[in-house]
Design a protein around this motif. Structure first.
Motif, PDB file in Angstrom:
ATOM      1  N   SER A  24       0.818  -1.214   0.000  1.00  5.61           N
ATOM      2  CA  SER A  24       0.000   0.000   0.000  1.00  5.61           C
ATOM      3  C   SER A  24       0.852   1.264   0.000  1.00  5.61           C
ATOM      4  N   ASN A  48      -9.117  11.484  -1.081  1.00  2.59           N
ATOM      5  CA  ASN A  48     -10.248  10.773  -0.483  1.00  2.59           C
ATOM      6  C   ASN A  48     -10.961   9.892  -1.503  1.00  2.59           C
ATOM      7  N   LEU A  51      -8.841   6.903  -2.086  1.00  5.55           N
ATOM      8  CA  LEU A  51      -9.010   5.932  -1.002  1.00  5.55           C
ATOM      9  C   LEU A  51     -10.292   5.130  -1.172  1.00  5.55           C
ATOM     10  N   ILE A 158      -8.115  -3.926   4.546  1.00  6.58           N
ATOM     11  CA  ILE A 158      -8.451  -2.749   5.358  1.00  6.58           C
ATOM     12  C   ILE A 158      -7.196  -2.145   5.979  1.00  6.58           C
ATOM     13  N   ALA A 159      -6.295  -3.014   6.451  1.00  4.69           N
ATOM     14  CA  ALA A 159      -5.022  -2.524   7.016  1.00  4.69           C
ATOM     15  C   ALA A 159      -4.232  -1.759   5.961  1.00  4.69           C
ATOM     16  N   LEU A 161      -5.448  -0.115   3.419  1.00  9.00           N
ATOM     17  CA  LEU A 161      -6.115   1.172   3.181  1.00  9.00           C
ATOM     18  C   LEU A 161      -5.765   2.196   4.263  1.00  9.00           C
ATOM     19  N   ILE A 162      -5.621   1.722   5.493  1.00 13.18           N
ATOM     20  CA  ILE A 162      -5.224   2.619   6.592  1.00 13.18           C
ATOM     21  C   ILE A 162      -3.826   3.185   6.316  1.00 13.18           C
ATOM     22  N   VAL A 163      -2.930   2.330   5.816  1.00 12.29           N
ATOM     23  CA  VAL A 163      -1.575   2.779   5.467  1.00 12.29           C
ATOM     24  C   VAL A 163      -1.638   3.833   4.362  1.00 12.29           C
ATOM     25  N   ARG A 165      -4.087   5.837   3.646  1.00 11.12           N
ATOM     26  CA  ARG A 165      -4.696   7.079   4.170  1.00 11.12           C
ATOM     27  C   ARG A 165      -3.660   7.986   4.810  1.00 11.12           C
ATOM     28  N   PHE A 166      -2.807   7.417   5.646  1.00 15.71           N
ATOM     29  CA  PHE A 166      -1.829   8.246   6.353  1.00 15.71           C
ATOM     30  C   PHE A 166      -0.576   8.506   5.517  1.00 15.71           C
TER      31      PHE A 166
END
Length: 249
Positions: A24, A48, A51, A158-159, A161-163, A165-166
């Motif tokens: 990611s 956004n 994402l 999901i993990a 996607l979190i990476v 995002r930040f």
């Protein structure tokens, strides 16, 4: 679910989360580079939307994974596109600045969507390859695979996607503060394209390169070593805005 089976699934989930985090990071870098030229508000919207598209494509890829195993063309297009935008930027005298200024918000989002599709396929195929060896469970089937395997892949996605995002926000900030770092960033994008190309050439339907080699330690060591060298070289050779202003004065 038995304790031994639960521990086996839990261990694979931890490995998968780490793997998805690394994959990611590539996605986040490309997303940041593509949206960097936009005004700040549109930049946030583009990230956004990127994402959201990454989430949709990853979930969709999980459900149609049995079909995706045979569609190597998706990865091939993604690889060609990333290599193309990297070379286009690096070979132009203005480093693509005129193209960026003329590029609309909608065009940027469309390009992000194309990149997201390629990354989604790469990410989910890697996840399935890791999870496939796990034993089946009594949970029934979801999306054409064992329910427990599906949940593990979903949590890994999901993990990832979190990476994204930040990491995307951080990459945009770094590229804004150190504009000259973008050349190294585009080299990284091209190198990520090479990685997708290697996966395409190792696909069972193409089989020009051994799948074991692409998934093995030698290629992975080469890939991450080059990534690290480009990143470190770009960082130490680049100059921030304040340094440029000091030289100009």
């Amino acid at each position: 679910m038995e304790l031994t089976l639960l521990l086996e699934y839990g261990w694979v989930l931890i490995i998968l989360i780490c793997l998805e985090g690394l994959l990611s990071a590539d996605n986040a870098l490309v997303l940041a580079i593509m949206s960097k030229h936009l005004p700040k508000e549109q930049q946030k919207k583009a990230i956004n939307i990127g994402l959201l598209l990454a989430f949709i494509f990853r979930i969709g890829a999980i459900f149609i994974i049995s079909y995706l195993f045979h569609v190597w063309q998706v990865q091939a297009v993604g690889a060609a596109y990333l290599i193309f935008i990297s070379l286009k930027h690096l070979l132009k005298k203005d480093h693509g600045e005129n193209d960026k200024k003329g590029k609309s918000y909608r065009m940027t989002v469309a390009q992000i969507a194309l990149a997201d599709i390629a990354f989604a396929v790469d990410s989910i195929l890697a996840a399935v390859a890791l999870v496939l060896a796990l034993p089946d469970t009594p949970m029934g089937n979801i999306g054409g695979m064992d329910g427990a395997k599906f949940i593990v892949i979903l949590l890994g996605a999901i993990a990832g996607l979190i990476v994204i995002r930040f990491a995307a926000g951080y990459f945009v900030k770094v590229l804004t503060e150190r504009p000259s770092l973008e050349t190294a960033a585009m080299l990284l994008v091209g190198w990520v394209g090479v990685k997708l190309l290697m996966h395409t050439l190792a696909h069972p339907a193409v089989h020009i390169i051994s799948h074991e080699f692409v998934e093995g330690p030698i290629w992975n060591t080469i890939f991450w070593s080059v990534m690290l060298l480009i990143a470190l070289g770009g960082w130490f050779l680049s100059k921030g805005k304040t340094e440029k202003n000091d030289e100009a004065n």
